[in-house]
Design a protein around this motif. Structure first.
Motif, PDB file in Angstrom:
ATOM      1  N   MET A   1     -26.046  34.731  61.937  1.00 24.22           N
ATOM      2  CA  MET A   1     -25.329  35.513  62.910  1.00 24.22           C
ATOM      3  C   MET A   1     -24.421  36.466  62.167  1.00 24.22           C
ATOM      4  O   MET A   1     -23.846  36.145  61.145  1.00 24.22           O
ATOM      5  CB  MET A   1     -24.507  34.594  63.803  1.00 24.22           C
ATOM      6  N   SER A   2     -24.297  37.673  62.696  1.00 21.40           N
ATOM      7  CA  SER A   2     -23.368  38.638  62.122  1.00 21.40           C
ATOM      8  C   SER A   2     -22.684  39.397  63.251  1.00 21.40           C
ATOM      9  O   SER A   2     -23.259  39.588  64.315  1.00 21.40           O
ATOM     10  CB  SER A   2     -24.093  39.603  61.193  1.00 21.40           C
ATOM     11  N   LEU A   3     -21.461  39.789  63.023  1.00 20.44           N
ATOM     12  CA  LEU A   3     -20.683  40.543  64.004  1.00 20.44           C
ATOM     13  C   LEU A   3     -20.385  41.916  63.429  1.00 20.44           C
ATOM     14  O   LEU A   3     -20.039  42.037  62.256  1.00 20.44           O
ATOM     15  CB  LEU A   3     -19.375  39.809  64.325  1.00 20.44           C
ATOM     16  N   HIS A   4     -20.511  42.950  64.258  1.00 20.47           N
ATOM     17  CA  HIS A   4     -20.310  44.312  63.792  1.00 20.47           C
ATOM     18  C   HIS A   4     -19.503  45.120  64.799  1.00 20.47           C
ATOM     19  O   HIS A   4     -19.657  44.947  66.004  1.00 20.47           O
ATOM     20  CB  HIS A   4     -21.653  45.051  63.629  1.00 20.47           C
ATOM     21  N   ASN A   5     -18.697  46.017  64.287  1.00 16.20           N
ATOM     22  CA  ASN A   5     -18.114  47.047  65.122  1.00 16.20           C
ATOM     23  C   ASN A   5     -19.254  47.982  65.493  1.00 16.20           C
ATOM     24  O   ASN A   5     -20.173  48.213  64.695  1.00 16.20           O
ATOM     25  CB  ASN A   5     -17.034  47.795  64.336  1.00 16.20           C
ATOM     26  N   MET A   6     -19.240  48.550  66.709  1.00 13.23           N
ATOM     27  CA  MET A   6     -20.369  49.380  67.143  1.00 13.23           C
ATOM     28  C   MET A   6     -20.559  50.629  66.291  1.00 13.23           C
ATOM     29  O   MET A   6     -21.604  51.253  66.310  1.00 13.23           O
ATOM     30  CB  MET A   6     -20.227  49.764  68.614  1.00 13.23           C
ATOM     31  N   ARG A   7     -19.578  51.016  65.495  1.00 13.67           N
ATOM     32  CA  ARG A   7     -19.708  52.183  64.620  1.00 13.67           C
ATOM     33  C   ARG A   7     -20.138  51.821  63.205  1.00 13.67           C
ATOM     34  O   ARG A   7     -20.232  52.673  62.346  1.00 13.67           O
ATOM     35  CB  ARG A   7     -18.383  52.937  64.593  1.00 13.67           C
ATOM     36  N   THR A   8     -20.386  50.551  62.953  1.00 16.93           N
ATOM     37  CA  THR A   8     -20.812  50.095  61.640  1.00 16.93           C
ATOM     38  C   THR A   8     -22.321  50.262  61.509  1.00 16.93           C
ATOM     39  O   THR A   8     -23.071  49.838  62.381  1.00 16.93           O
ATOM     40  CB  THR A   8     -20.457  48.605  61.435  1.00 16.93           C
ATOM     41  N   ILE A   9     -22.734  50.887  60.429  1.00 16.83           N
ATOM     42  CA  ILE A   9     -24.168  50.997  60.145  1.00 16.83           C
ATOM     43  C   ILE A   9     -24.591  49.677  59.503  1.00 16.83           C
ATOM     44  O   ILE A   9     -23.981  49.222  58.538  1.00 16.83           O
ATOM     45  CB  ILE A   9     -24.460  52.170  59.203  1.00 16.83           C
ATOM     46  N   HIS A  10     -25.609  49.057  60.057  1.00 17.87           N
ATOM     47  CA  HIS A  10     -26.064  47.779  59.518  1.00 17.87           C
ATOM     48  C   HIS A  10     -27.564  47.645  59.751  1.00 17.87           C
ATOM     49  O   HIS A  10     -28.149  48.357  60.547  1.00 17.87           O
ATOM     50  CB  HIS A  10     -25.311  46.605  60.163  1.00 17.87           C
ATOM     51  N   GLY A  11     -28.158  46.752  59.019  1.00 17.91           N
ATOM     52  CA  GLY A  11     -29.589  46.522  59.152  1.00 17.91           C
ATOM     53  C   GLY A  11     -29.969  45.232  58.472  1.00 17.91           C
ATOM     54  O   GLY A  11     -29.141  44.528  57.912  1.00 17.91           O
ATOM     55  N   SER A  12     -31.242  44.934  58.510  1.00 21.10           N
ATOM     56  CA  SER A  12     -31.737  43.728  57.854  1.00 21.10           C
ATOM     57  C   SER A  12     -33.134  44.007  57.311  1.00 21.10           C
ATOM     58  O   SER A  12     -33.792  44.964  57.706  1.00 21.10           O
ATOM     59  CB  SER A  12     -31.755  42.552  58.826  1.00 21.10           C
ATOM     60  N   VAL A  22     -34.199  38.053  67.258  1.00 23.66           N
ATOM     61  CA  VAL A  22     -33.517  38.328  68.519  1.00 23.66           C
ATOM     62  C   VAL A  22     -32.249  39.110  68.254  1.00 23.66           C
ATOM     63  O   VAL A  22     -31.477  38.785  67.357  1.00 23.66           O
ATOM     64  CB  VAL A  22     -33.174  37.006  69.248  1.00 23.66           C
ATOM     65  N   GLY A  23     -32.037  40.146  69.042  1.00 23.81           N
ATOM     66  CA  GLY A  23     -30.787  40.894  69.000  1.00 23.81           C
ATOM     67  C   GLY A  23     -30.038  40.688  70.301  1.00 23.81           C
ATOM     68  O   GLY A  23     -30.644  40.639  71.377  1.00 23.81           O
ATOM     69  N   PHE A  24     -28.750  40.537  70.213  1.00 22.10           N
ATOM     70  CA  PHE A  24     -27.940  40.272  71.395  1.00 22.10           C
ATOM     71  C   PHE A  24     -26.654  41.062  71.250  1.00 22.10           C
ATOM     72  O   PHE A  24     -25.972  40.954  70.233  1.00 22.10           O
ATOM     73  CB  PHE A  24     -27.648  38.769  71.479  1.00 22.10           C
ATOM     74  N   ALA A  25     -26.343  41.884  72.218  1.00 25.19           N
ATOM     75  CA  ALA A  25     -25.143  42.724  72.143  1.00 25.19           C
ATOM     76  C   ALA A  25     -24.228  42.441  73.316  1.00 25.19           C
ATOM     77  O   ALA A  25     -24.680  42.343  74.455  1.00 25.19           O
ATOM     78  CB  ALA A  25     -25.529  44.197  72.138  1.00 25.19           C
ATOM     79  N   ILE A  26     -22.959  42.289  73.024  1.00 23.95           N
ATOM     80  CA  ILE A  26     -21.935  42.141  74.051  1.00 23.95           C
ATOM     81  C   ILE A  26     -20.926  43.253  73.828  1.00 23.95           C
ATOM     82  O   ILE A  26     -20.438  43.448  72.716  1.00 23.95           O
ATOM     83  CB  ILE A  26     -21.218  40.773  73.952  1.00 23.95           C
ATOM     84  N   ARG A  27     -20.640  43.970  74.876  1.00 18.14           N
ATOM     85  CA  ARG A  27     -19.660  45.055  74.782  1.00 18.14           C
ATOM     86  C   ARG A  27     -18.628  44.873  75.885  1.00 18.14           C
ATOM     87  O   ARG A  27     -18.973  44.749  77.049  1.00 18.14           O
ATOM     88  CB  ARG A  27     -20.354  46.400  74.935  1.00 18.14           C
ATOM     89  N   TYR A  28     -17.384  44.854  75.504  1.00 14.62           N
ATOM     90  CA  TYR A  28     -16.291  44.778  76.475  1.00 14.62           C
ATOM     91  C   TYR A  28     -15.716  46.176  76.646  1.00 14.62           C
ATOM     92  O   TYR A  28     -15.483  46.878  75.671  1.00 14.62           O
ATOM     93  CB  TYR A  28     -15.183  43.836  75.991  1.00 14.62           C
TER      94      TYR A  28
END
Length: 76
Positions: A1-12, A22-28
């Motif tokens: 599991m990894s947590l990212h700010n929505m402006r962070t460029i990330h990948g795998s 599986v990708g799962f996004a929660i936005r408040y």
């Protein structure tokens, strides 16, 4: 599991296994936020929404995640 700010460029790296990734996004956000493009669905966590920028859906009542996923996919 990894947590990212929505402006962070990330990948795998590529998934070479037979298992699904599986990708799962929660936005408040507050109800005043308005997205451009597709009209989004949201669950109101607290208070009320007088802006109508989202299609509000009911909070899932089931404790089993599998049942909630089935119900959620019926909405799309």
């Amino acid at each position: 599991m990894s947590l990212h700010n929505m402006r962070t460029i990330h990948g795998s790296k590529p998934n070479y296994s037979d298992e699904k990734r599986v990708g799962f996004a929660i936005r408040y956000s507050t109800p005043v936020v308005k997205q451009f493009g597709k009209y989004s669905k949201a669950i109101l966590v607290q208070g009320n929404d007088s802006y109508n920028n989202f299609e509000l859906v009911e909070l899932p009542l089931e404790r089993r995640m599998e049942n909630n996923i089935v119900e959620y996919t019926k909405l799309h």
